[in-house]
Design an enzyme around this catalytic site. Structure first.
Site, PDB file in Angstrom:
ATOM      1  N   SER A  13      -5.080   2.311   3.677  1.00 42.73           N
ATOM      2  CA  SER A  13      -4.477   3.616   3.919  1.00 42.73           C
ATOM      3  C   SER A  13      -5.383   4.426   4.834  1.00 42.73           C
ATOM      4  O   SER A  13      -6.507   4.017   5.135  1.00 42.73           O
ATOM      5  CB  SER A  13      -4.275   4.363   2.598  1.00 42.73           C
ATOM      6  OG  SER A  13      -5.531   4.683   2.020  1.00 42.73           O
ATOM      7  N   LYS A  14      -4.910   5.594   5.247  1.00 40.39           N
ATOM      8  CA  LYS A  14      -5.744   6.458   6.091  1.00 40.39           C
ATOM      9  C   LYS A  14      -7.051   6.813   5.397  1.00 40.39           C
ATOM     10  O   LYS A  14      -8.113   6.906   6.012  1.00 40.39           O
ATOM     11  CB  LYS A  14      -4.988   7.735   6.464  1.00 40.39           C
ATOM     12  CG  LYS A  14      -3.967   7.554   7.569  1.00 40.39           C
ATOM     13  CD  LYS A  14      -3.423   8.894   8.026  1.00 40.39           C
ATOM     14  CE  LYS A  14      -2.446   8.717   9.175  1.00 40.39           C
ATOM     15  NZ  LYS A  14      -1.934  10.015   9.665  1.00 40.39           N
ATOM     16  N   ARG A  15      -6.965   7.011   4.098  1.00 40.86           N
ATOM     17  CA  ARG A  15      -8.161   7.362   3.331  1.00 40.86           C
ATOM     18  C   ARG A  15      -9.206   6.244   3.391  1.00 40.86           C
ATOM     19  O   ARG A  15     -10.407   6.490   3.344  1.00 40.86           O
ATOM     20  CB  ARG A  15      -7.772   7.639   1.876  1.00 40.86           C
ATOM     21  CG  ARG A  15      -8.922   8.022   0.953  1.00 40.86           C
ATOM     22  CD  ARG A  15      -8.389   8.396  -0.418  1.00 40.86           C
ATOM     23  NE  ARG A  15      -7.581   7.322  -0.987  1.00 40.86           N
ATOM     24  CZ  ARG A  15      -8.102   6.293  -1.663  1.00 40.86           C
ATOM     25  NH1 ARG A  15      -9.403   6.189  -1.814  1.00 40.86           N
ATOM     26  NH2 ARG A  15      -7.310   5.372  -2.177  1.00 40.86           N
TER      27      ARG A  15
END
Length: 464
Positions: free
Chosen positions: A239-241
């Site tokens: 994910s972006k995280r």
């Protein structure tokens, strides 16, 4: 000659998984003195973004992956694709399907009731009647109804698909005439001379369809390498995280492009225990047949470690140029090399690098109140005031060693230790109690400005 390509869709940013695929394709072509091509797959006119297409080019420029010739845009080749659709129709290898939405919905309901996999049933495959009115046909390929489609994947080994289970007469052109993904990919790869395709294993299910099209069109089938995904540390989709963000976001977060490339090549490939690779070494050693069969895990700490390594190893000119992106221009600074050396071992990112440089170059506008409370009591202010007076009565100092000698003499005369003064000096110089070697900082700031900053802190403390 080996010809590879990278073919992203401009419907969003270029993420690191895509960049890794591009890097692998680039290295394999370069190692074999071949060609690496770039194609923008922008046939989805409703979802395409010009900004995304430009961002892809910007990312390539930033990381330094050069490609052969001009960028190919699929949106400029629709007439070409239509001509190949017609060739297949003329050869009886494709046909017009007049299935209405109502027919399709009814078929899906019946298949669902029988718990069958949704698929087209071939009802218009050999249709010779009068076409129904009001239905614009799609074009379907005549796929094999039996047998096995197999190929040797450079990563996964032999892969086989049972035609009767996996395939139906899939669409190659929609009712509005626009071609479908698998169709245009085959035509472009064949006409561009691409003979080795390195791509994510999410494309594996497309491969049997593409092989059918290669054979129907009389094109040679390329060698395929399907690369496993990059997962987060917990083994889930990135994910972006976790780091699945725009490649250019890595520039904004202070990573050098050589860091990112080095990081990506090790996500799924290795050369012994080697961790650090120059571009020349990547080209010399990379072989896609040695890509791991299992997914790789994103490791943020590894990325930071690599970045700190490349910051330490970078030339002065390289860092001066990179820091301009963060509005820090060291080119005119008279002590730029000393300033870089003082900071480079402490910075994991260029953001940290730029912040520390500003703290040294620019006089503090604010002070860390926690540091003042901890290190600047009344006694410390008295010592700092005496130190300032000593500096004012001394000849102008220039080198770190001169500041160190004066400071040691000052402390010895008063029976003090460096810890009794160092943190107060740091707060005066950079606004907090953390800095590179204090005497190097004093040399960089310069004698007159050192005195000014100490005076400013004393005045601030008295006014609090």
């Amino acid at each position: 000659m080996i010809v590879t390509r990278f073919a992203p869709s401009p419907t969003g940013y270029l993420h690191i998984g895509g960049l890794r695929t591009a890097l692998y394709s680039y290295l394999w072509a370069k190692r074999n003195n071949g060609k690496f091509l770039l194609r923008i797959e922008d046939t989805d006119l409703a979802r395409n973004s010009k900004e995304a297409a430009e961002a892809i080019k910007e990312a390539f420029q930033w990381v330094g992956l050069d490609f052969e010739g001009e960028i190919v845009y699929q949106s400029e080749r629709f007439d070409l694709y239509k001509s190949y659709v017609q060739k297949l129709l003329d050869a009886g290898k494709a046909y017009k399907c007049y299935m209405s939405k109502e027919e399709l919905d009814q078929l899906r309901e019946e298949q669902s009731a029988r718990k069958e996999r949704p698929r087209y049933d071939g009802r218009y495959r050999d249709f010779t009647g009068t076409p129904p009115k009001g239905v614009e046909p799609v074009i379907r390929i005549k796929a094999p109804t039996s047998g096995v489609i197999s190929f040797v994947d450079g990563v996964k080994g032999e892969v086989s698909f049972n035609a009767s289970d996996m395939l139906d007469d899939f669409i190659i052109a929609r009712s509005d005439g626009t071609p479908t993904y698998n169709f245009v990919v085959v035509i472009d790869d064949a006409l561009m001379g691409v003979n080795e395709v390195i791509r994510g294993d999410d494309h594996l299910s497309n491969t049997p369809k593409q092989i059918i099209l290669y054979e129907a069109l009389g094109f040679d089938v390329p060698k395929f390498y399907h690369v496993p995904m990059i997962l987060n540390p917990e083994g889930k989709k990135l994910s972006k995280r976790d780091g699945a963000m725009d490649v250019m976001a890595y520039q904004k977060e202070g990573y050098l492009p050589e860091t990112l490339l080095n990081f990506l090549i090790r996500l799924g490939w290795s050369h012994g225990d080697q961790e650090i690779f120059s571009m020349e070494e990547m080209i010399a050693f990379f072989d896609p047949s040695h890509i791991n069969k299992s997914a790789s895990a994103y490791n943020q700490e590894k990325l930071l470690w690599l970045n700190s390594h490349y910051i330490k190893e970078a030339s002065y000119e390289r860092l001066i140029e990179a820091l301009r992106f963060f509005d820090v221009d060291l080119a005119p600074h008279p002590k730029k090399e000393l300033l870089i050396d003082a900071v480079r071992d402490r910075a994991k990112t260029l953001v940290e690098f730029a912040t520390m440089i500003r703290q040294i170059v620019d006089a503090p506008k604010t002070y860390d109140e926690k540091a003042i409370e901890k290190f600047l009591d009344t006694k410390a202010v008295e010592i700092l005031s005496e130190y300032k007076n000593t500096l004012q009565n001394a000849p102008a100092l220039e080198k770190a060693g001169e500041f160190e000698t004066l400071t040691k003499n000052f402390l010895e005369e008063r029976g003090l230790k460096l810890k009794d003064l160092a943190q107060a000096i740091r707060i005066a110089m950079v606004g907090n109690s953390i800095s590179p070697s204090i005497f190097e900082v004093l040399e960089i700031i310069g004698f007159v400005h050192v005195i000014e900053r100490i005076e400013a802190l004393i005045i601030y403390k008295k006014g609090v």
